[in-house]
Design a protein around this motif. Sequence first.
Motif, short mmCIF file in Angstrom:
data_model
loop_
_atom_site.label_atom_id
_atom_site.label_comp_id
_atom_site.label_asym_id
_atom_site.label_seq_id
_atom_site.Cartn_x
_atom_site.Cartn_y
_atom_site.Cartn_z
N VAL A 104 0.86 -1.19 0.00
CA VAL A 104 0.00 0.00 0.00
C VAL A 104 0.90 1.25 0.00
CG1 VAL A 104 -1.80 1.29 1.22
CG2 VAL A 104 -1.84 -1.20 1.27
N ALA A 105 1.95 1.22 0.81
CA ALA A 105 2.86 2.37 0.89
C ALA A 105 3.50 2.63 -0.48
CB ALA A 105 3.92 2.13 1.95
N GLN A 106 4.00 1.55 -1.09
CA GLN A 106 4.67 1.68 -2.40
C GLN A 106 3.71 2.20 -3.46
OE1 GLN A 106 6.27 -2.08 -3.45
NE2 GLN A 106 8.38 -1.48 -2.98
N MET A 107 2.51 1.61 -3.46
CA MET A 107 1.55 1.98 -4.49
C MET A 107 1.11 3.43 -4.33
SD MET A 107 -1.87 -0.08 -5.56
CE MET A 107 -1.17 -1.64 -5.95
N SER A 108 0.90 3.88 -3.10
CA SER A 108 0.44 5.26 -2.91
C SER A 108 1.56 6.24 -3.28
CB SER A 108 -0.08 5.50 -1.49
OG SER A 108 0.76 4.99 -0.53
N GLU A 109 2.80 5.82 -3.05
CA GLU A 109 3.92 6.67 -3.44
C GLU A 109 4.00 6.77 -4.97
OE1 GLU A 109 6.98 6.36 -0.50
OE2 GLU A 109 8.47 6.60 -2.10
N GLY A 110 3.85 5.60 -5.62
CA GLY A 110 3.90 5.55 -7.08
C GLY A 110 2.77 6.34 -7.71
N ASP A 111 1.68 6.46 -6.97
CA ASP A 111 0.50 7.15 -7.48
C ASP A 111 0.53 8.64 -7.10
OD1 ASP A 111 -1.76 6.20 -8.97
OD2 ASP A 111 -3.06 6.76 -7.29
N CYS A 112 1.62 9.07 -6.49
CA CYS A 112 1.77 10.45 -5.98
C CYS A 112 0.63 10.81 -5.02
CB CYS A 112 1.81 11.46 -7.12
SG CYS A 112 3.26 11.27 -8.14
N ASP A 113 0.16 9.82 -4.28
CA ASP A 113 -0.89 10.07 -3.29
C ASP A 113 -0.20 10.17 -1.92
OD1 ASP A 113 -2.95 9.98 -1.48
OD2 ASP A 113 -4.00 8.31 -2.43
N LEU A 114 0.29 11.35 -1.64
CA LEU A 114 1.10 11.50 -0.43
C LEU A 114 0.27 11.48 0.84
CD1 LEU A 114 3.85 13.98 -1.61
CD2 LEU A 114 3.80 11.49 -1.68
N ALA A 115 -1.00 11.82 0.74
CA ALA A 115 -1.88 11.75 1.92
C ALA A 115 -2.01 10.30 2.38
CB ALA A 115 -3.24 12.35 1.60
N THR A 116 -2.26 9.41 1.40
CA THR A 116 -2.37 7.98 1.76
C THR A 116 -1.01 7.45 2.21
OG1 THR A 116 -4.18 7.70 0.19
CG2 THR A 116 -3.07 5.70 0.92
N ARG A 117 0.01 7.92 1.54
CA ARG A 117 1.37 7.48 1.92
C ARG A 117 1.66 7.85 3.38
NH1 ARG A 117 4.54 5.72 3.88
NH2 ARG A 117 6.71 5.27 3.48
N ASN A 118 1.28 9.06 3.78
CA ASN A 118 1.48 9.48 5.18
C ASN A 118 0.59 8.70 6.12
OD1 ASN A 118 3.37 11.39 4.70
ND2 ASN A 118 1.96 13.13 4.71
N PHE A 119 -0.65 8.52 5.71
CA PHE A 119 -1.61 7.80 6.53
C PHE A 119 -1.10 6.39 6.86
CE2 PHE A 119 -5.10 4.63 6.10
CZ PHE A 119 -5.79 4.91 7.27
N ILE A 120 -0.50 5.75 5.85
CA ILE A 120 -0.13 4.35 6.02
C ILE A 120 1.10 4.18 6.93
CG2 ILE A 120 1.45 3.69 4.11
CD1 ILE A 120 -2.00 2.12 4.82
N ASP A 121 1.79 5.26 7.20
CA ASP A 121 2.92 5.20 8.14
C ASP A 121 2.50 4.63 9.49
OD1 ASP A 121 5.18 5.89 6.85
OD2 ASP A 121 5.06 8.03 7.29
N TRP A 122 1.32 4.99 9.93
CA TRP A 122 0.81 4.50 11.23
C TRP A 122 0.80 2.97 11.23
CZ3 TRP A 122 -3.27 1.58 13.09
CH2 TRP A 122 -3.53 1.69 14.46
N TYR A 123 0.38 2.39 10.10
CA TYR A 123 0.30 0.92 9.99
C TYR A 123 1.69 0.29 9.94
CZ TYR A 123 -4.73 1.14 9.49
OH TYR A 123 -6.06 1.36 9.75
N LEU A 124 2.61 0.99 9.29
CA LEU A 124 3.98 0.46 9.22
C LEU A 124 4.55 0.35 10.63
CD1 LEU A 124 5.32 2.43 6.11
CD2 LEU A 124 4.83 -0.02 6.21
#
Length: 168
Positions: A104-124
């Motif tokens: 999910v982190a990789q895909m959101s980064e690849g999609d330039c979706d930085l909000a989701t990328r930040n959000f998913i940090d909590w899960y990491l």
Amino acid sequence: MISDKIRDILNEQINKEFYSAYLYLSMSAYFAQIGLYGFSRWTKIQSKEEIDHGMILFEYVIGRNSQIQLNQIEMPKFEMKNPLSVFEQIYQHERSITSAIDCVAQMSEGDCDLATRNFIDWYLEEQIEEEAMVSKIISKLKAFGEEKSALYLIDNELGQREYKPQAY
Ligand code: FEO
């Protein structure tokens, strides 16, 4: 708004979290059946935390004005051999969840979706904690789990766990 690709992977992740809740709940039943009530409490609390993980994703998808798709939850499967084996299976399961979160982190980064990328940090972070917590229990079981009196003490220790609602 998030892309369809990100919406789909987040919905898949919701399903994985609810599957995890089911898995831990069935383990809790197994432990209660063999008289390990501390192990049973620990896995039941973990099941509740997994529901929280699913719900945090659920709120996020809705909050981004996207669609929720609740798919069928698979029947939980694990081998009911002994506490050590069950915890080894938990560890493998959590590792697979970590890989899914990494995607999910990789895909959101690849999609330039930085909000989701930040959000998913909590899960990491959460996955690091969960793997470490389970791995400690495995080490204890490997060191002492063969002894019934030691298993009794480990059971008491795990029975002290308290549920803390997971908040993002
Ligand atoms: Fe939601 Fe056990 O990770």
